[in-house]
Design a protein around this motif. Structure first.
Motif, short mmCIF file in Angstrom:
data_model
loop_
_atom_site.label_atom_id
_atom_site.label_comp_id
_atom_site.label_asym_id
_atom_site.label_seq_id
_atom_site.Cartn_x
_atom_site.Cartn_y
_atom_site.Cartn_z
N ALA A 267 0.44 0.03 15.92
CA ALA A 267 -0.16 -0.45 14.67
C ALA A 267 0.84 -0.24 13.53
O ALA A 267 1.73 0.61 13.63
CB ALA A 267 -1.43 0.33 14.39
N TYR A 268 0.72 -1.03 12.49
CA TYR A 268 1.54 -0.85 11.29
C TYR A 268 0.69 -0.19 10.21
O TYR A 268 -0.44 -0.61 9.97
CB TYR A 268 2.04 -2.20 10.74
N ARG A 269 1.26 0.82 9.57
CA ARG A 269 0.59 1.42 8.41
C ARG A 269 1.37 1.02 7.16
O ARG A 269 2.55 1.35 7.03
CB ARG A 269 0.56 2.95 8.54
N PHE A 270 0.72 0.28 6.27
CA PHE A 270 1.39 -0.16 5.05
C PHE A 270 0.95 0.69 3.87
O PHE A 270 -0.24 0.79 3.58
CB PHE A 270 1.07 -1.63 4.75
N MET A 271 1.93 1.30 3.23
CA MET A 271 1.63 2.13 2.06
C MET A 271 2.30 1.51 0.84
O MET A 271 3.45 1.11 0.90
CB MET A 271 2.12 3.55 2.29
N GLY A 272 1.56 1.42 -0.23
CA GLY A 272 2.08 0.80 -1.44
C GLY A 272 1.07 0.97 -2.56
O GLY A 272 1.43 1.24 -3.70
N HIS A 273 -0.20 0.84 -2.20
CA HIS A 273 -1.25 1.05 -3.20
C HIS A 273 -1.30 2.53 -3.59
O HIS A 273 -1.11 3.41 -2.75
CB HIS A 273 -2.61 0.61 -2.66
N LYS A 274 -1.59 2.78 -4.86
CA LYS A 274 -1.62 4.16 -5.36
C LYS A 274 -3.02 4.77 -5.32
O LYS A 274 -3.23 5.90 -5.75
CB LYS A 274 -1.07 4.20 -6.80
N ASP A 275 -3.98 3.98 -4.85
CA ASP A 275 -5.36 4.47 -4.75
C ASP A 275 -6.05 3.70 -3.62
O ASP A 275 -5.43 2.85 -2.97
CB ASP A 275 -6.07 4.26 -6.10
N ALA A 276 -7.32 3.97 -3.43
CA ALA A 276 -8.08 3.39 -2.32
C ALA A 276 -7.93 1.87 -2.21
O ALA A 276 -7.93 1.17 -3.22
CB ALA A 276 -9.56 3.73 -2.50
N VAL A 277 -7.77 1.40 -0.97
CA VAL A 277 -7.75 -0.05 -0.70
C VAL A 277 -9.19 -0.48 -0.44
O VAL A 277 -9.83 0.00 0.49
CB VAL A 277 -6.85 -0.38 0.52
N MET A 278 -9.71 -1.36 -1.29
CA MET A 278 -11.12 -1.73 -1.23
C MET A 278 -11.40 -2.98 -0.39
O MET A 278 -12.51 -3.18 0.08
CB MET A 278 -11.67 -1.97 -2.65
N CYS A 279 -10.37 -3.83 -0.23
CA CYS A 279 -10.60 -5.10 0.45
C CYS A 279 -9.30 -5.64 1.05
O CYS A 279 -8.22 -5.42 0.50
CB CYS A 279 -11.17 -6.12 -0.54
N VAL A 280 -9.44 -6.31 2.19
CA VAL A 280 -8.28 -6.94 2.84
C VAL A 280 -8.70 -8.30 3.40
O VAL A 280 -9.84 -8.48 3.80
CB VAL A 280 -7.70 -6.09 4.01
N GLN A 281 -7.76 -9.24 3.39
CA GLN A 281 -8.02 -10.52 4.06
C GLN A 281 -6.72 -11.20 4.46
O GLN A 281 -5.76 -11.22 3.70
CB GLN A 281 -8.83 -11.48 3.17
N PHE A 282 -6.72 -11.72 5.69
CA PHE A 282 -5.60 -12.54 6.16
C PHE A 282 -5.68 -13.91 5.49
O PHE A 282 -6.77 -14.44 5.28
CB PHE A 282 -5.68 -12.75 7.68
N SER A 283 -4.52 -14.49 5.20
CA SER A 283 -4.49 -15.87 4.72
C SER A 283 -4.88 -16.77 5.90
O SER A 283 -4.77 -16.35 7.06
CB SER A 283 -3.10 -16.24 4.22
#
Length: 399
Positions: free
Chosen positions: A48-64
Motif C-alpha cells: 500500500a502507499y501512504r501519502f502524507m502532505g495534509h497537516k490535519d485530518a483527511v475528511m474525504c477522498v475520491q478517484f477521478s
C-alpha cells in the motif's frame, strides 16, 4: 449469495473517514483522521502507499473518473490532487476557510466540487485548480456536495438540516429538501440522475425524486447514518451507521435486504466499486474492509428466500425487514390480461384523438390571438399617429 468480507486493510492510525475505488478496481483510496491518505492495492502481496502532505485530518477522498488522480480534502482547509503511484506527487490549493468535508469530480473529470464547514460549496477546474464559483445559501456546515451524473446539477447536504439542489449553469438553488430531523451527513445521486438519497443524524435514509421534488422512500434505522452509496444498477443502496453495521437496502422492494457486521465501533463510510461487484467500508476502528457484493448477480427469489430464514453466514447477518420501516415504495407494474389490454388500447386511442383535437383547437386559438394582437398593434399605431397629427395642428394654430 450473501455479501462476504473479502479482505480488510490495516494501516491507518485513527478513524477512517472516506473510501473510494479506482475505475479499474485495482486500487482503493482511504482517508483518515491520522492526516494520511492510503492507496491500497486490490492485488494480493502488493504494498500500500501512504501519502502524507495534509497537516490535519483527511475528511474525504475520491478517484477521478479516469483513475489517474485522487482528490482529498482536509481539516487543514486544503484540497490535494495526488497521482496514485509510488512517488505520491500532489498539488495543493487552499480551498476554503474551514474544514473541507467533501470532494467530488464531475463525470467528465474536468471539474471538482468541494464542500466545507465555512458553509460554502465551491466549484473548481481540475486543470490548474482554477476557482470557478461558490454556492452559499446553507446556514451551517456543508457535509457533502456531489455533481449529478450529467454534470448539470449539484446536490449538497448540511448541518442546517437541509439538502439543496443547485443548477450548475445558473448557480441558483432549485429546491431545498427540509424533511430531515437532524444534520444531513451524506447525499448522492441515483445513477439515473432522477433521484437523490440522503443520510442523517435522525437515523434515517430518505430518497427523493428530483423531477417532482417528492419523497419516494423513507428508511428509519436505530442509529446515525454516516454514509451511503448507490449500486451502479440503481436497485440497491448500502449505508454505514454508528451502530457499526452496513445495511443493504433493496430500492425496488423498498426493504432492508442485509445487515452486515464487521466493524468494531461506528461504520463511518461506504462506497460501491464502479461496477458494483465490490463495496468498501471504513470505520472508527481504523480498518478498511472490502466486501464482495454477490447478491446483485443472485436470483432475486433466492435472496428473498434466504432472507426470510434469517441465517447468518461468514459474519454477515440477514435481518428481518422490521428493522427498518419503509415508506413509499417504488411499485412494480403487474401484467394485465389481453382482453383488458384491448379495451385499454381503445380507450387510449380515444383519449389520444381527443387530445389531438384539443391541441389543434389550441393552435387555432393561438393563431387567432396572434392576429388580434397584430391588429391591436396596428390600431394603436394609427391612434398614436392621429394624436400626434392633432397635436401638430393645435400647435400650428397657437403659433
Amino acid at each position: 449469495d450473501d455479501p462476504s468480507l473479502e479482505r480488510h486493510f490495516k494501516g491507518h492510525r485513527d478513524a477512517v473517514t472516506s473510501v473510494d475505488f479506482s475505475l479499474n478496481k485495482k486500487q482503493l483510496a482511504s482517508g483518515s483522521m491520522d492526516s494520511c491518505l492510503m492507496i491500497w492495492s486490490m492485488r494480493p502481496q502488493m504494498r500500500a502507499y501512504r501519502f502524507m502532505g495534509h497537516k490535519d485530518a483527511v475528511m474525504c477522498v475520491q478517484f477521478s473518473p479516469s483513475g489517474h488522480l485522487v482528490a482529498s480534502g482536509s481539516r487543514d482547509k486544503t484540497v490535494r490532487l495526488w497521482v496514485p503511484s509510488v512517488k505520491g506527487e500532489s498539488t495543493v490549493f487552499k480551498a476554503h476557510t474551514g474544514t473541507v468535508r467533501s470532494v467530488h469530480f464531475s463525470s467528465d473529470g474536468q471539474s471538482l466540487v468541494t464542500a466545507s464547514d465555512d458553509k460554502t460549496i465551491k466549484v473548481w477546474t481540475v486543470h490548474r485548480q482554477k476557482f470557478l464559483f461558490s454556492l452559499s445559501q446553507h446556514i451551517n456546515w456543508v457535509r457533502c456536495a456531489k455533481f449529478s451524473p450529467d454534470g448539470r446539477l449539484i446536490v449538497s447536504a448540511s448541518d442546517d438540516k437541509t439538502v439543496k439542489l443547485w443548477d450548475k449553469t445558473s448557480r441558483e438553488c432549485i429546491h431545498s429538501f427540509c424533511e430531515h430531523g437532524g444534520f444531513v451527513n451524506h447525499v448522492d445521486f441515483h445513477p439515473s440522475g432522477t433521484c437523490i438519497a440522503a443520510a442523517g443524524t435522525d437515523n434515517t435514509v430518505k430518497v427523493w425524486d428530483i423531477r417532482m421534488n417528492r419523497l419516494l422512500q423513507h428508511y428509519q434505522g436505530n442509529a446515525v447514518v454516516n454514509s451511503l452509496s448507490f449500486h451502479p444498477s440503481g436497485n440497491y443502496l448500502v449505508t454505514a451507521s454508528n451502530d457499526s453495521t452496513l445495511k443493504i437496502l433493496d430500492l425496488l422492494e423498498g426493504r432492508l435486504l442485509y445487515t452486515l457486521h464487521g466493524h468494531q465501533g461506528p461504520a463511518t463510510c461506504v462506497a460501491f466499486s464502479r461496477t458494483g461487484d465490490f463495496f468498501a467500508s471504513g470505520g472508527s476502528d481504523e480498518q478498511v474492509m472490502v466486501w464482495k457484493t454477490n447478491f446483485d448477480a443472485a436470483d432475486y427469489g433466492d435472496v428473498l428466500k434466504t432472507q426470510k430464514s434469517g441465517t447468518s453466514v461468514e459474519g454477515t447477518h440477514h435481518s428481518q425487514p422490521s428493522e427498518m420501516e419503509c415508506g413509499v415504495h417504488l411499485k412494480k407494474t403487474k401484467p394485465q390480461d389481453p382482453g383488458r389490454n384491448h379495451h385499454h388500447q381503445q380507450e387510449e386511442e380515444t383519449i389520444a384523438n381527443t387530445l389531438e383535437h384539443i391541441v389543434g383547437q389550441l393552435d387555432v386559438l393561438t393563431q387567432t390571438v396572434s392576429i388580434l394582437e397584430q391588429r391591436l398593434t396596428l390600431t394603436e399605431d394609427k391612434l398614436k399617429e392621429c394624436l400626434e397629427n392633432q397635436q401638430k395642428i393645435i400647435q400650428n394654430k397657437v403659433n
